[in-house]
Design an enzyme around this catalytic site. Structure first.
Site, PDB file in Angstrom:
ATOM      1  N   GLU A 181       0.809  -1.221   0.000  1.00 18.57           N
ATOM      2  CA  GLU A 181       0.000   0.000   0.000  1.00 18.57           C
ATOM      3  C   GLU A 181       0.844   1.272   0.000  1.00 18.57           C
ATOM      4  O   GLU A 181       0.798   2.058   0.967  1.00 18.57           O
ATOM      5  CB  GLU A 181      -0.965  -0.003   1.192  1.00 18.57           C
ATOM      6  CG  GLU A 181      -1.917  -1.183   1.187  1.00 18.57           C
ATOM      7  CD  GLU A 181      -3.055  -1.044   2.207  1.00 18.57           C
ATOM      8  OE1 GLU A 181      -3.141  -0.014   2.872  1.00 18.57           O
ATOM      9  OE2 GLU A 181      -3.855  -1.983   2.309  1.00 18.57           O
ATOM     10  N   GLU A 379      -4.800  -8.774   0.903  1.00 11.86           N
ATOM     11  CA  GLU A 379      -5.443  -8.501   2.187  1.00 11.86           C
ATOM     12  C   GLU A 379      -6.924  -8.306   1.949  1.00 11.86           C
ATOM     13  O   GLU A 379      -7.320  -7.624   0.994  1.00 11.86           O
ATOM     14  CB  GLU A 379      -4.937  -7.192   2.840  1.00 11.86           C
ATOM     15  CG  GLU A 379      -3.580  -7.261   3.464  1.00 11.86           C
ATOM     16  CD  GLU A 379      -3.185  -5.942   4.121  1.00 11.86           C
ATOM     17  OE1 GLU A 379      -4.085  -5.155   4.503  1.00 11.86           O
ATOM     18  OE2 GLU A 379      -1.980  -5.705   4.250  1.00 11.86           O
TER      19      GLU A 379
END
Ligand code: FCB
Length: 476
Positions: A181, A379
């Site tokens: 991220e 995720e």
């Protein structure tokens, strides 16, 4: 055995056993170094930006930090047992840069490498495939003192560090993510200031975004060269929290385009096209600066990922200001975009994120189409108000529903032809949830903060059964 905790009949969801190329969808669970390891002063680990940030008053909801976290640095065999008990294919862990290169560049700390060596072996001994992430946000503080991700030298130091890690673990770990991220690292860290290093630099945060994706490419080159020299294969990708951007109404389409640029295209442009599109440069003119993006850089980044990872939790709904919520913590995270607000619809999880599984389906399909690369969901999970252990377990029914619906969405995307290879649940353990401290729990295993006792929740048993059957068990 059925561990579904209530009696609502749920339709079974067939998880794909075989993918079109004959391989199997890999199922896993993930953690990240700073969120679980603790032991921040042990074995020569240097300070990270999260140590510094958490020490600042008012940054973390409960004033906590990762000093102890889940104590996984000492309890990693227990964690490996828990993963093995799920029967999962993968465990996704991250390596703490300050354990390996405590000053950020230069001197390598062997004791830090020894820890990951032991972790990898513990997983392999239990039949679990380890997959590594090189950067899940714990930048060595000495590099931040020199400007952190705003400086190109950090991307270069990252590539050196990546090579050191892969030299030690590459014989046993073949799948590497460079960054996790990078949007959060760049924009929550350097624009909104709600994550470490907590800076509010406005449009300069685009520099961080560029250096992160450059660092990915530089690291990927080094990992491939090293694997090639050793005569082994390697898959290097990047894990993005790209999101479906759904304007709340037609008038919000312009701002939604700006949000899409900063959330999604800032990564996909360089990675796929070797270029930033016009709309992107309109909101981030900094990226047209030839002293920042130097000749040859974009060509180097293009094609540098073998796969793209997606972390999905919630869709993003921009609206014009005056509607929705104005106090959104990500408000300042889109520098260059005209003022807007983010609307959150019901139902929401305990962290306030809207639940909409169709977003995952859409995100997988659009990303697969846009990139032409294999997609790995790295995720997905839910925060639930689930801290009570009753009769030896935690009845996190909401999490089971969330995971079931999102697995079904992933399966829909795959059935529609997306090259989806993996689905990874966030997270194994209740852990340090960044700015939320320990107030939000995403784990499928409960942690007693006083004793560190690990108690598998109902979702853990549900997932174990799903893995066993490769089909979601109907409730009985
Ligand atoms: C993601 C992070 C992960 C965790 C989840 C809830 O943004 O990658 O570390 O905090 O959100």
């Amino acid at each position: 055995m059925s561990t579904a905790p209530d009696a609502t009949p749920r339709p079974p969801i067939a998880l794909p056993v075989r993918l079109p190329d004959g391989s199997r969808l890999e199922l896993g669970t993930a953690t990240a170094s700073y969120q679980v390891e603790g032991a921040i002063h042990e074995d020569g680990r240097g300070p990270s930006i999260w140590d510094t940030f958490t020490a600042r008053e008012g940054t973390i909801r409960d004033g906590s930090d990762g000093a102890v976290a889940c104590d996984s640095y000492h309890r990693y065999t227990e964690d490996a047992d828990l993963v093995a008990g799920l029967g999962l294919d993968w465990y996704r862990f991250s390596v703490a840069w300050p354990r390996i290169v405590p000053e950020g560049r230069g001197r390598v700390e062997q004791r830090g490498l020894d820890y990951y060596d032991r972790l990898v072996d513990a997983l392999l001994e239990r039949g679990v495939k380890p997959t590594g992430t090189l950067y899940h946000w714990d930048l060595p503080q000495p590099l931040e003192d020199e400007g952190g991700w705003l400086e190109r030298s950090t991307a270069e130091a990252f590539a050196d560090y990546a090579e050191v890690v892969a030299a030690r673990l590459g014989d046993r770990v073949g799948l590497w993510a460079t960054h996790n991220e990078p949007w959060c690292a760049a924009y929550l860290g350097y624009a909104a200031g709600v994550h470490a290093p907590g800076r509010r630099e406005g449009g300069r945060a685009h520099r961080a975004a560029f250096h992160l994706v450059l660092g990915h490419a530089l690291a990927a080159e080094r990992l491939r060269a090293q694997a090639g020299a050793a005569g082994r294969g390697i898959d290097v990708g990047i894990v993005l929290n790209n999101a479906p951007i759904w304007p709340a109404r037609p008038e919000a389409e312009d701002v939604a385009d700006g949000v899409d640029a900063i959330r999604n295209r800032v990564w996909l442009g360089p990675l796929v096209d070797g270029a930033y599109d016009e709309g992107m440069l309109r909101v981030a003119p900094e990226l047209a600066d030839p002293d920042l993006v130097r000749e040859g850089d974009l060509a180097r980044i293009q094609g540098s990922a073998d796969w793209v990872g997606l972390n999905y939790y919630t869709p993003v709904r921009p609206d014009l200001p005056g509607e929705g919520r104005s106090d959104h913590p990500e408000g300042g995270a889109y520098p260059g975009v005209a003022p807007f607000e983010l609307v959150v619809r019901q139902p929401i999880t305990d962290i306030g994120w809207e639940i909409d599984a169709t977003g995952l389906d859409e995100l997988i399909r659009t990303t697969a189409e846009r990139t032409g690369l294999p997609v790995l969901v790295m995720e997905n999970g839910a925060a639930c108000a689930d801290t009570q252990v009753v009769d030896g377990t935690v009845q996190d029914t909401d999490r089971i529903d969330y995971l079931r619906d999102h697995l079904a969405a992933a399966e829909r995307a795959r059935a529609a032809g997306a090259d989806l290879r993996a689905y990874v649940v966030w997270t194994l353990l209740d852990n340090f949830e960044w700015a939320e401290g320990y107030t939000k729990t995403f784990g499928i295993v409960h942690i007693d903060p006083a004793t560190q006792a690990r108690t598998p929740k109902a979702s853990y048993h549900w997932l174990a059964e799903a893995v066993r059957e490769r089909t979601t068990p109907p409730a009985s």
